[in-house]
Structure formats: structure tokens, C-alpha cells
Write a protein that holds these residues in place. Structure first.
Motif, PDB file in Angstrom:
ATOM      1  N   ASN A  55       0.715  -1.190  -0.174  1.00 24.76           N
ATOM      2  CA  ASN A  55      -0.035   0.116   0.060  1.00 24.76           C
ATOM      3  C   ASN A  55       1.035   0.943  -0.047  1.00 24.76           C
ATOM      4  OD1 ASN A  55      -1.701   2.185   0.848  1.00 24.76           O
ATOM      5  ND2 ASN A  55      -3.182   0.718   1.741  1.00 24.76           N
ATOM      6  N   TYR A  80      -6.854   9.358   7.745  1.00 25.90           N
ATOM      7  CA  TYR A  80      -7.511   8.943   6.452  1.00 25.90           C
ATOM      8  C   TYR A  80      -8.924   8.106   6.906  1.00 25.90           C
ATOM      9  CZ  TYR A  80      -3.522   9.411   3.665  1.00 25.90           C
ATOM     10  OH  TYR A  80      -2.214   9.640   2.925  1.00 25.90           O
ATOM     11  N   LYS A  81      -9.811   8.018   6.060  1.00 28.33           N
ATOM     12  CA  LYS A  81     -11.053   7.276   6.179  1.00 28.33           C
ATOM     13  C   LYS A  81     -10.665   5.936   5.908  1.00 28.33           C
ATOM     14  CE  LYS A  81     -14.519  10.786   5.012  1.00 28.33           C
ATOM     15  NZ  LYS A  81     -15.390  11.360   3.880  1.00 28.33           N
ATOM     16  N   ARG A  82     -11.020   4.940   6.306  1.00 28.33           N
ATOM     17  CA  ARG A  82     -10.872   3.388   6.155  1.00 28.33           C
ATOM     18  C   ARG A  82     -10.911   3.245   4.669  1.00 28.33           C
ATOM     19  NH1 ARG A  82      -9.965  -0.555   9.541  1.00 28.33           N
ATOM     20  NH2 ARG A  82     -11.025   0.378  11.285  1.00 28.33           N
ATOM     21  N   GLU A  83     -12.040   3.516   4.184  1.00 26.52           N
ATOM     22  CA  GLU A  83     -12.187   3.222   2.481  1.00 26.52           C
ATOM     23  C   GLU A  83     -10.957   3.736   1.746  1.00 26.52           C
ATOM     24  OE1 GLU A  83     -15.573   6.127   3.745  1.00 26.52           O
ATOM     25  OE2 GLU A  83     -14.296   4.516   4.717  1.00 26.52           O
ATOM     26  N   THR A  84     -10.601   5.144   2.105  1.00 24.98           N
ATOM     27  CA  THR A  84      -9.972   5.618   1.482  1.00 24.98           C
ATOM     28  C   THR A  84      -8.245   5.237   1.317  1.00 24.98           C
ATOM     29  OG1 THR A  84     -10.953   7.782   1.519  1.00 24.98           O
ATOM     30  CG2 THR A  84      -8.425   7.937   0.959  1.00 24.98           C
ATOM     31  N   PHE A 137      -7.569   2.031   2.317  1.00 22.92           N
ATOM     32  CA  PHE A 137      -7.301   0.932   1.873  1.00 22.92           C
ATOM     33  C   PHE A 137      -8.134   0.552   0.373  1.00 22.92           C
ATOM     34  CE2 PHE A 137      -7.105   0.622   6.485  1.00 22.92           C
ATOM     35  CZ  PHE A 137      -5.634   0.057   6.751  1.00 22.92           C
ATOM     36  N   GLY A 138      -8.202   1.531  -0.403  1.00 23.83           N
ATOM     37  CA  GLY A 138      -8.886   1.484  -1.470  1.00 23.83           C
ATOM     38  C   GLY A 138      -7.757   1.342  -2.559  1.00 23.83           C
ATOM     39  N   ASP A 139      -7.977   0.709  -3.697  1.00 23.80           N
ATOM     40  CA  ASP A 139      -6.990   0.489  -4.851  1.00 23.80           C
ATOM     41  C   ASP A 139      -6.235   1.577  -5.052  1.00 23.80           C
ATOM     42  OD1 ASP A 139      -8.072  -1.930  -5.105  1.00 23.80           O
ATOM     43  OD2 ASP A 139      -9.746  -1.577  -6.575  1.00 23.80           O
TER      44      ASP A 139
END
Length: 225
Positions: A2, A48-52, A54-56
Motif C-alpha cells: 500500500n 484517513y477514512k478507512r475506505e480511502t 485501503f482503496g485501490d
């Protein structure tokens, strides 16, 4: 891999290294002053937001924080040292009553070693050891919990007790009615933040979770009485 998470930790570790003093100049001392670095799962989510995170997109390249801005990396330690000196000088202008008032209100602008020593000296000289010890322990816990200045620190029982012992002994061996600066001139050893290493091994004081929670006895030589 990441990319964003890697960049995040580089930025945070670099910032912590530049922005905090290390009492022992080693990795355990660095972690003692920056315990947030051990919270690897939750600390990045402060920024960071989690989805941000750990996003692609974050995995393939660096994505900017979307909760709050990362702290700026200082170009060198010099500005931090200068800033701390300015803050120390500002606090030194406070009379003792105002200093304690700001400490108890969690509004002091610096949480340096010298600030610790002055706070303990004031409580011990004004209230005596029995009452002073309780005020020191409770006061530090309250300050850490409620002051932005101390947000990077955690309470350490054994370290706190060590400094109480050393300061109280110095008070007993010094003339009465000294100002704080006069007291320090009489007892310059108290400004050595690594003084505990004469009595404790590093791993005993800094790497021992028990020492943070309760009193651990010295393993090099006994504390003076």
C-alpha cells in the motif's frame, strides 16, 4: 503493498523523530515519547477514512488524507529546539502560582523535562511529600489526558516516582526558601533527563510494561534516600 500507508508511516516517523526529544537517544526512548506509533491499526485512521486508505488508488499511489492533514516534516531539529527554548523561556516568566494554575488547568504551553521538575518541586515544597506525591501523580495524569501539549506522552509510574525521589532528596539537602532557578543551580543533576540510567537498565525502565503501571525497583543501584 500500500503506497499510501507506506508514505504515511514514513511521514509520521520522520515527524516524530524531529519534533520530540529522546531522553536516551535510542529506539526504546523514541517509542517512550511517541507511543502513538505502536497503534498501527487505528492511528492512520486519525488522518484517513478507512475506505480511502485501503482503496485501490491508495495501494497504487500516494493519496492525500481526507480526515485531517498530516503533520509537516520539519527540515531539521533546530527549529524544534529553538521553539522549545522559547516556550521554556515563556513559562519561566510565570510566577509559581500562575504556573501551577496553568498546569492544573491543562493550559501550559510546554511539557518539557524542566516543566516536570518545576511542577514536582512546587508540590513537594508547598505540600510536603505525602500530599505532594498524590498531587504530582494525579496532576500528570490529568495533564496528559486533557492537554494538547502532552498528547504524545503517556503516564509512567516508575519514571514519575524516580523523579519525585530525586527531587525530594535534593529539596532536603538544599537551603530553604530558594527560587526554582536557584534550586536548579544547587542541583544541576536534576536537569539530566537520563539520570535514571544510573539506577535502572534501559530495558527495565523503558521496555517493561509493568514499570508503566506500578513501581519497579532499580536494578543497577538503589535509589538514594
Amino acid at each position: 503493498m500500500n503506497e499510501t500507508l507506506t508514505y504515511f508511516w514514513i511521514q509520521i516517523v520522520h515527524y516524530a523523530r524531529e519534533a520530540t526529544k529522546n531522553p536516551t537517544n535510542d529506539f526504546p526512548g523514541f517509542l517512550l515519547m511517541n507511543p502513538q506509533l505502536l497503534n498501527e491499526s487505528e492511528f492512520p485512521l486519525v488522518y484517513y477514512k478507512r475506505e480511502t486508505l485501503f482503496g485501490d488508488a491508495a495501494k497504487k499511489g500516494v493519496v492525500l488524507p481526507d480526515v485531517k492533514k498530516l503533520p509537516d516534516i520539519l527540515p531539521s531539529a533546530t527549529p524544534t529546539i529553538a521553539t522549545n527554548q522559547i516556550k521554556d523561556q515563556s513559562i519561566e516568566k510565570l510566577d509559581d502560582d500562575e504556573f501551577l494554575r496553568q498546569f492544573e488547568a491543562c493550559t501550559l504551553t510546554n511539557w518539557s523535562h524542566k516543566t516536570h521538575v518545576r511542577m514536582a518541586w512546587l508540590y513537594l515544597t508547598r505540600d510536603g511529600r505525602r500530599t505532594g506525591v498524590n498531587k504530582i501523580f494525579d496532576g500528570i495524569k490529568n495533564f496528559i489526558a486533557n492537554s494538547d501539549t502532552a498528547r504524545k506522552t503517556t503516564f509512567h509510574f516508575t519514571m514519575t516516582y524516580f523523579w519525585i525521589q530525586m527531587i525530594d532528596l535534593a529539596i532536603a539537602q538544599s537551603p530553604k526558601d530558594l527560587t526554582f532557578e536557584e534550586f536548579l543551580r544547587q542541583n544541576p543533576q536534576l536537569m539530566n533527563g537520563g539520570l535514571f540510567l544510573e539506577y535502572y537498565k534501559k530495558e527495565t525502565m523503558l521496555n517493561n510494561p509493568t514499570a508503566r503501571q506500578e513501581m519497579v525497583l532499580p536494578d543497577i543501584k538503589p535509589l538514594p534516600t
